[in-house]
Design a protein around this motif. Sequence first.
Motif, PDB file in Angstrom:
ATOM      1  N   ASP A  32      -1.192 -25.308 -20.207  1.00 12.42           N
ATOM      2  CA  ASP A  32       0.027 -24.502 -20.265  1.00 12.42           C
ATOM      3  C   ASP A  32      -0.018 -23.384 -19.231  1.00 12.42           C
ATOM      4  O   ASP A  32      -0.627 -22.336 -19.445  1.00 12.42           O
ATOM      5  N   VAL A  33       0.620 -23.619 -18.098  1.00 11.35           N
ATOM      6  CA  VAL A  33       0.640 -22.638 -17.009  1.00 11.35           C
ATOM      7  C   VAL A  33       1.332 -21.354 -17.454  1.00 11.35           C
ATOM      8  O   VAL A  33       0.894 -20.244 -17.150  1.00 11.35           O
ATOM      9  N   TYR A  34       2.404 -21.496 -18.215  1.00  9.58           N
ATOM     10  CA  TYR A  34       3.204 -20.344 -18.593  1.00  9.58           C
ATOM     11  C   TYR A  34       2.419 -19.319 -19.403  1.00  9.58           C
ATOM     12  O   TYR A  34       2.610 -18.115 -19.250  1.00  9.58           O
ATOM     13  N   VAL A  35       1.511 -19.790 -20.256  1.00 15.18           N
ATOM     14  CA  VAL A  35       0.744 -18.868 -21.092  1.00 15.18           C
ATOM     15  C   VAL A  35      -0.037 -17.884 -20.232  1.00 15.18           C
ATOM     16  O   VAL A  35      -0.155 -16.700 -20.559  1.00 15.18           O
ATOM     17  N   GLY A  36      -0.581 -18.358 -19.110  1.00 16.37           N
ATOM     18  CA  GLY A  36      -1.304 -17.466 -18.213  1.00 16.37           C
ATOM     19  C   GLY A  36      -0.419 -16.373 -17.662  1.00 16.37           C
ATOM     20  O   GLY A  36      -0.828 -15.212 -17.543  1.00 16.37           O
ATOM     21  N   LEU A  37       0.809 -16.727 -17.326  1.00 10.58           N
ATOM     22  CA  LEU A  37       1.760 -15.734 -16.820  1.00 10.58           C
ATOM     23  C   LEU A  37       2.156 -14.751 -17.922  1.00 10.58           C
ATOM     24  O   LEU A  37       2.230 -13.548 -17.700  1.00 10.58           O
ATOM     25  N   GLU A  38       2.394 -15.285 -19.094  1.00  7.30           N
ATOM     26  CA  GLU A  38       2.801 -14.456 -20.226  1.00  7.30           C
ATOM     27  C   GLU A  38       1.728 -13.428 -20.553  1.00  7.30           C
ATOM     28  O   GLU A  38       2.029 -12.266 -20.842  1.00  7.30           O
ATOM     29  N   THR A  39       0.470 -13.847 -20.490  1.00 10.23           N
ATOM     30  CA  THR A  39      -0.642 -12.947 -20.785  1.00 10.23           C
ATOM     31  C   THR A  39      -0.744 -11.823 -19.763  1.00 10.23           C
ATOM     32  O   THR A  39      -1.081 -10.682 -20.098  1.00 10.23           O
ATOM     33  N   ALA A  40      -0.432 -12.133 -18.497  1.00  9.84           N
ATOM     34  CA  ALA A  40      -0.533 -11.134 -17.424  1.00  9.84           C
ATOM     35  C   ALA A  40       0.676 -10.205 -17.369  1.00  9.84           C
ATOM     36  O   ALA A  40       0.612  -9.132 -16.780  1.00  9.84           O
ATOM     37  N   ALA A  41       1.777 -10.613 -17.985  1.00  9.42           N
ATOM     38  CA  ALA A  41       3.028  -9.852 -17.887  1.00  9.42           C
ATOM     39  C   ALA A  41       2.960  -8.536 -18.655  1.00  9.42           C
ATOM     40  O   ALA A  41       2.264  -8.414 -19.666  1.00  9.42           O
ATOM     41  N   ARG A  42       3.698  -7.549 -18.150  1.00 11.22           N
ATOM     42  CA  ARG A  42       3.829  -6.268 -18.838  1.00 11.22           C
ATOM     43  C   ARG A  42       5.205  -6.137 -19.506  1.00 11.22           C
ATOM     44  O   ARG A  42       5.395  -5.357 -20.408  1.00 11.22           O
ATOM     45  N   ARG A  43       6.160  -6.946 -19.026  1.00 15.74           N
ATOM     46  CA  ARG A  43       7.497  -6.944 -19.615  1.00 15.74           C
ATOM     47  C   ARG A  43       8.065  -8.355 -19.562  1.00 15.74           C
ATOM     48  O   ARG A  43       7.859  -9.082 -18.584  1.00 15.74           O
ATOM     49  N   LEU A  44       8.791  -8.723 -20.613  1.00 16.26           N
ATOM     50  CA  LEU A  44       9.419 -10.038 -20.670  1.00 16.26           C
ATOM     51  C   LEU A  44      10.819  -9.885 -21.250  1.00 16.26           C
ATOM     52  O   LEU A  44      10.989  -9.412 -22.372  1.00 16.26           O
ATOM     53  N   ASN A  45      11.812 -10.261 -20.458  1.00 13.96           N
ATOM     54  CA  ASN A  45      13.198 -10.289 -20.918  1.00 13.96           C
ATOM     55  C   ASN A  45      13.590 -11.748 -21.087  1.00 13.96           C
ATOM     56  O   ASN A  45      13.431 -12.552 -20.154  1.00 13.96           O
ATOM     57  N   THR A  46      14.086 -12.109 -22.250  1.00 12.57           N
ATOM     58  CA  THR A  46      14.374 -13.518 -22.487  1.00 12.57           C
ATOM     59  C   THR A  46      15.689 -13.721 -23.227  1.00 12.57           C
ATOM     60  O   THR A  46      16.114 -12.872 -24.020  1.00 12.57           O
ATOM     61  N   TYR A  47      16.311 -14.866 -22.960  1.00 12.15           N
ATOM     62  CA  TYR A  47      17.508 -15.289 -23.683  1.00 12.15           C
ATOM     63  C   TYR A  47      17.222 -16.642 -24.296  1.00 12.15           C
ATOM     64  O   TYR A  47      16.698 -17.540 -23.632  1.00 12.15           O
ATOM     65  N   GLN A  48      17.522 -16.775 -25.583  1.00 14.70           N
ATOM     66  CA  GLN A  48      17.276 -18.029 -26.291  1.00 14.70           C
ATOM     67  C   GLN A  48      18.561 -18.471 -26.993  1.00 14.70           C
ATOM     68  O   GLN A  48      19.017 -17.805 -27.920  1.00 14.70           O
ATOM     69  N   PRO A  49      19.139 -19.596 -26.576  1.00 12.21           N
ATOM     70  CA  PRO A  49      20.376 -20.061 -27.195  1.00 12.21           C
ATOM     71  C   PRO A  49      20.176 -20.999 -28.376  1.00 12.21           C
ATOM     72  O   PRO A  49      21.144 -21.333 -29.070  1.00 12.21           O
ATOM     73  N   SER A  50      18.922 -21.448 -28.646  1.00 12.09           N
ATOM     74  CA  SER A  50      18.746 -22.446 -29.706  1.00 12.09           C
ATOM     75  C   SER A  50      17.545 -22.217 -30.624  1.00 12.09           C
ATOM     76  O   SER A  50      17.572 -22.640 -31.780  1.00 12.09           O
ATOM     77  N   LEU A  51      16.489 -21.570 -30.136  1.00 11.36           N
ATOM     78  CA  LEU A  51      15.286 -21.399 -30.952  1.00 11.36           C
ATOM     79  C   LEU A  51      14.745 -19.971 -30.859  1.00 11.36           C
ATOM     80  O   LEU A  51      14.985 -19.278 -29.878  1.00 11.36           O
ATOM     81  N   ILE A  52      13.982 -19.575 -31.876  1.00  5.38           N
ATOM     82  CA  ILE A  52      13.256 -18.307 -31.831  1.00  5.38           C
ATOM     83  C   ILE A  52      12.175 -18.429 -30.756  1.00  5.38           C
ATOM     84  O   ILE A  52      11.467 -19.438 -30.698  1.00  5.38           O
ATOM     85  N   PRO A  53      12.017 -17.434 -29.885  1.00  2.90           N
ATOM     86  CA  PRO A  53      10.951 -17.528 -28.875  1.00  2.90           C
ATOM     87  C   PRO A  53       9.569 -17.572 -29.523  1.00  2.90           C
ATOM     88  O   PRO A  53       9.354 -16.979 -30.584  1.00  2.90           O
ATOM     89  N   GLY A  54       8.639 -18.272 -28.872  1.00  2.19           N
ATOM     90  CA  GLY A  54       7.309 -18.480 -29.432  1.00  2.19           C
ATOM     91  C   GLY A  54       6.586 -17.210 -29.826  1.00  2.19           C
ATOM     92  O   GLY A  54       5.858 -17.187 -30.818  1.00  2.19           O
TER      93      GLY A  54
END
Length: 294
Positions: free
Chosen positions: A100-122
């Motif tokens: 999972d490439v994204y998990v590495g980015l998520e761990t390094a991030a200091r801020r995350l802005n997200t829009y979810q039209p169908s599911l609760i974000p992980g």
Amino acid sequence: MTDTGSTLPRRQLGSYLHEARTALNLSQEKLAELADLSSSVLQRLEKGEATRLKVRDLQAVCDVLEMSDEMTTAMVGLLRQGAEKSWWHEYGNLIPATFDVYVGLETAARRLNTYQPSLIPGLLQTADYARALMQMGYPAEDSAEHDRRIELRTKRQTIVTRKHQPIALDVVLHESVLRSTVGGPNVMAAQLRYLAEIGKLSNVTVRVLPFSAGAPIGHAVGQFAILEFGKDGKGKPVWPQVVYLETFVGCIYLEKTVDVQLYDRVHQSLQQHSLDVAASRSLLRQVAKELQET
């Protein structure tokens, strides 16, 4: 992004190699010696800078770092992907689907802005909500494997609740997310109450885009996440912002300034047309109550 290719895979490759080297308490000089590479090449590699490193040389580095075959394959995939001018990560292509490439980015991030039209974000899913999704998404797996996935997801969520530098999380949920009863009324009600509570944290903002808002962008907007990675001592971004788009068969990572700015404007518009934080919390609790009464 530059003409020499996407910087994001190279940065991720460098980050994973640095973490593995540090875990083994190896200096760059020692690793370079053991892998028969120059220290300057290894230094550029860990910094995410472009190199002419050959696959066999990277495999030698991974071998010294005691990486598994799967991890080595992923590192080679990141190296090859860094030569492309855009990054479309198709599951199982170049990089193993289980990495999972994204998990590495998520761990390094200091801020995350997200829009979810169908599911609760992980990052905000309860264990029961996550389990319901996994049972539907991975029907061939047994409960033990589902438990393993849930444990990994729970560990990911600590970046939201940790005391030291928790990630700043700004979430916009379409009202349809609230009305989709994942896992049954009890599971969904508990999930919505959890959202109402965690939204009280100073680093978490949860807003609901109501049905009454119509289509504020004028176009269909799928789920997206904008990741920011903080600033260095001089006030400059550590890494450029990245927009993450997930599809059923793979992921797209956008790095061009014009693309990031576009999604920034979209997120701001969705925020403006959403209920405010207090009204969103009230709606979450209201729908949870309705579910419990059914």
